[in-house]
Design a protein around this motif. Structure first.
Motif, PDB file in Angstrom:
ATOM      1  N   ASN A  83       0.835  -1.190   0.000  1.00  0.00           N
ATOM      2  CA  ASN A  83       0.000   0.000   0.000  1.00  0.00           C
ATOM      3  C   ASN A  83       0.875   1.248   0.000  1.00  0.00           C
ATOM      4  O   ASN A  83       2.055   1.179   0.371  1.00  0.00           O
ATOM      5  CB  ASN A  83      -0.919   0.019   1.225  1.00  0.00           C
ATOM      6  N   GLY A  84       0.306   2.365  -0.378  1.00  0.00           N
ATOM      7  CA  GLY A  84       1.066   3.600  -0.374  1.00  0.00           C
ATOM      8  C   GLY A  84       2.320   3.529  -1.214  1.00  0.00           C
ATOM      9  O   GLY A  84       3.376   4.015  -0.806  1.00  0.00           O
ATOM     10  N   LEU A  85       2.212   2.929  -2.387  1.00  0.00           N
ATOM     11  CA  LEU A  85       3.396   2.708  -3.213  1.00  0.00           C
ATOM     12  C   LEU A  85       4.017   4.025  -3.659  1.00  0.00           C
ATOM     13  O   LEU A  85       3.325   5.015  -3.923  1.00  0.00           O
ATOM     14  CB  LEU A  85       3.038   1.842  -4.419  1.00  0.00           C
ATOM     15  N   LYS A  86       5.338   4.006  -3.729  1.00  0.00           N
ATOM     16  CA  LYS A  86       6.127   5.166  -4.130  1.00  0.00           C
ATOM     17  C   LYS A  86       6.945   4.821  -5.366  1.00  0.00           C
ATOM     18  O   LYS A  86       7.257   3.646  -5.593  1.00  0.00           O
ATOM     19  CB  LYS A  86       7.071   5.562  -2.997  1.00  0.00           C
ATOM     20  N   PRO A  87       7.334   5.811  -6.152  1.00  0.00           N
ATOM     21  CA  PRO A  87       8.176   5.524  -7.333  1.00  0.00           C
ATOM     22  C   PRO A  87       9.439   4.745  -6.971  1.00  0.00           C
ATOM     23  O   PRO A  87       9.888   3.905  -7.757  1.00  0.00           O
ATOM     24  CB  PRO A  87       8.498   6.917  -7.867  1.00  0.00           C
ATOM     25  N   GLU A  88       9.993   4.977  -5.792  1.00  0.00           N
ATOM     26  CA  GLU A  88      11.201   4.258  -5.396  1.00  0.00           C
ATOM     27  C   GLU A  88      10.947   2.791  -5.067  1.00  0.00           C
ATOM     28  O   GLU A  88      11.895   2.038  -4.818  1.00  0.00           O
ATOM     29  CB  GLU A  88      11.883   4.949  -4.200  1.00  0.00           C
ATOM     30  N   ASP A  89       9.695   2.356  -5.051  1.00  0.00           N
ATOM     31  CA  ASP A  89       9.384   0.933  -4.884  1.00  0.00           C
ATOM     32  C   ASP A  89       9.479   0.181  -6.210  1.00  0.00           C
ATOM     33  O   ASP A  89       9.356  -1.048  -6.233  1.00  0.00           O
ATOM     34  CB  ASP A  89       7.970   0.760  -4.316  1.00  0.00           C
ATOM     35  N   THR A  90       9.677   0.907  -7.298  1.00  0.00           N
ATOM     36  CA  THR A  90       9.799   0.277  -8.610  1.00  0.00           C
ATOM     37  C   THR A  90      10.980  -0.674  -8.641  1.00  0.00           C
ATOM     38  O   THR A  90      12.106  -0.294  -8.314  1.00  0.00           O
ATOM     39  CB  THR A  90       9.965   1.344  -9.706  1.00  0.00           C
ATOM     40  N   ALA A  91      10.714  -1.920  -9.006  1.00  0.00           N
ATOM     41  CA  ALA A  91      11.749  -2.954  -9.012  1.00  0.00           C
ATOM     42  C   ALA A  91      11.150  -4.258  -9.513  1.00  0.00           C
ATOM     43  O   ALA A  91       9.929  -4.372  -9.670  1.00  0.00           O
ATOM     44  CB  ALA A  91      12.308  -3.156  -7.606  1.00  0.00           C
ATOM     45  N   VAL A  92      12.013  -5.223  -9.732  1.00  0.00           N
ATOM     46  CA  VAL A  92      11.565  -6.601  -9.926  1.00  0.00           C
ATOM     47  C   VAL A  92      11.514  -7.243  -8.547  1.00  0.00           C
ATOM     48  O   VAL A  92      12.501  -7.187  -7.797  1.00  0.00           O
ATOM     49  CB  VAL A  92      12.503  -7.387 -10.860  1.00  0.00           C
ATOM     50  N   TYR A  93      10.381  -7.824  -8.217  1.00  0.00           N
ATOM     51  CA  TYR A  93      10.189  -8.442  -6.906  1.00  0.00           C
ATOM     52  C   TYR A  93      10.302  -9.962  -7.032  1.00  0.00           C
ATOM     53  O   TYR A  93       9.677 -10.579  -7.906  1.00  0.00           O
ATOM     54  CB  TYR A  93       8.826  -8.056  -6.343  1.00  0.00           C
ATOM     55  N   TYR A  94      11.089 -10.543  -6.138  1.00  0.00           N
ATOM     56  CA  TYR A  94      11.366 -11.974  -6.166  1.00  0.00           C
ATOM     57  C   TYR A  94      10.867 -12.642  -4.890  1.00  0.00           C
ATOM     58  O   TYR A  94      11.104 -12.147  -3.782  1.00  0.00           O
ATOM     59  CB  TYR A  94      12.859 -12.228  -6.294  1.00  0.00           C
ATOM     60  N   CYS A  95      10.262 -13.791  -5.071  1.00  0.00           N
ATOM     61  CA  CYS A  95       9.858 -14.636  -3.946  1.00  0.00           C
ATOM     62  C   CYS A  95      11.034 -15.550  -3.595  1.00  0.00           C
ATOM     63  O   CYS A  95      11.783 -15.990  -4.486  1.00  0.00           O
ATOM     64  CB  CYS A  95       8.650 -15.456  -4.375  1.00  0.00           C
ATOM     65  N   ASN A  96      11.186 -15.840  -2.318  1.00  0.00           N
ATOM     66  CA  ASN A  96      12.284 -16.683  -1.857  1.00  0.00           C
ATOM     67  C   ASN A  96      11.785 -17.602  -0.753  1.00  0.00           C
ATOM     68  O   ASN A  96      10.953 -17.197   0.072  1.00  0.00           O
ATOM     69  CB  ASN A  96      13.412 -15.787  -1.330  1.00  0.00           C
ATOM     70  N   ALA A  97      12.297 -18.824  -0.735  1.00  0.00           N
ATOM     71  CA  ALA A  97      11.859 -19.764   0.301  1.00  0.00           C
ATOM     72  C   ALA A  97      12.938 -20.782   0.599  1.00  0.00           C
ATOM     73  O   ALA A  97      13.707 -21.176  -0.296  1.00  0.00           O
ATOM     74  CB  ALA A  97      10.584 -20.475  -0.154  1.00  0.00           C
ATOM     75  N   ASP A  98      12.984 -21.213   1.853  1.00  0.00           N
ATOM     76  CA  ASP A  98      13.851 -22.313   2.280  1.00  0.00           C
ATOM     77  C   ASP A  98      12.992 -23.569   2.320  1.00  0.00           C
ATOM     78  O   ASP A  98      12.011 -23.635   3.056  1.00  0.00           O
ATOM     79  CB  ASP A  98      14.439 -22.032   3.659  1.00  0.00           C
TER      80      ASP A  98
END
Length: 121
Positions: A83-98
């Motif tokens: 929520n409340g997204l900002k331009p600096e949140d722009t990125a590729v988002y990756y999921c990670n798990a053990d």
């Protein structure tokens, strides 16, 4: 094989919201910690939020109060409500798990393929 598949990225205006989801599939006995990372263009990958199997959460300072991580152990999914997204949140988002494939196997770390989040000003 273990696969992590993300969904939910896209383009949103500043102040808007997005929800990312990640589903784990394949040969899985147990999943320990899960998390979301992001990598902006020209920058290093960074941890955004993490959650333990018991639901203990942690967040990067830059997203505290705006992002919420959650998981469903039965469905082997992890989500990130942004929520409340900002331009600096722009990125590729990756999921990670053990993940542990068998009861006596060591934990192994897996990544999803990434999903693009773009926040316009």
């Amino acid at each position: 094989q273990v696969q992590l598949v993300e969904s939910g990225g896209g383009l949103v205006q500043a102040g808007g919201s997005l929800r990312l989801s990640c589903a784990a599939s394949g040969s899985i006995f147990s999943i320990n910690a899960m998390g979301w990372y992001r990598q902006a263009s020209g920058k290093q990958r960074e941890l955004v939020a993490g959650i333990t199997r018991d639901g203990v959460t942690s967040y990067a300072d830059s997203v505290k109060g705006r992002f919420t991580i959650s998981r469903d152990n039965a469905k082997k999914t992890v989500s990130l409500q942004m929520n409340g997204l900002k331009p600096e949140d722009t990125a590729v988002y990756y999921c990670n798990a053990d993940v542990r494939k068998l009861p006596l196997n060591p934990w192994a770390n897996y990544w999803g393929q990434g999903t693009q989040v773009t926040v316009s000003s």
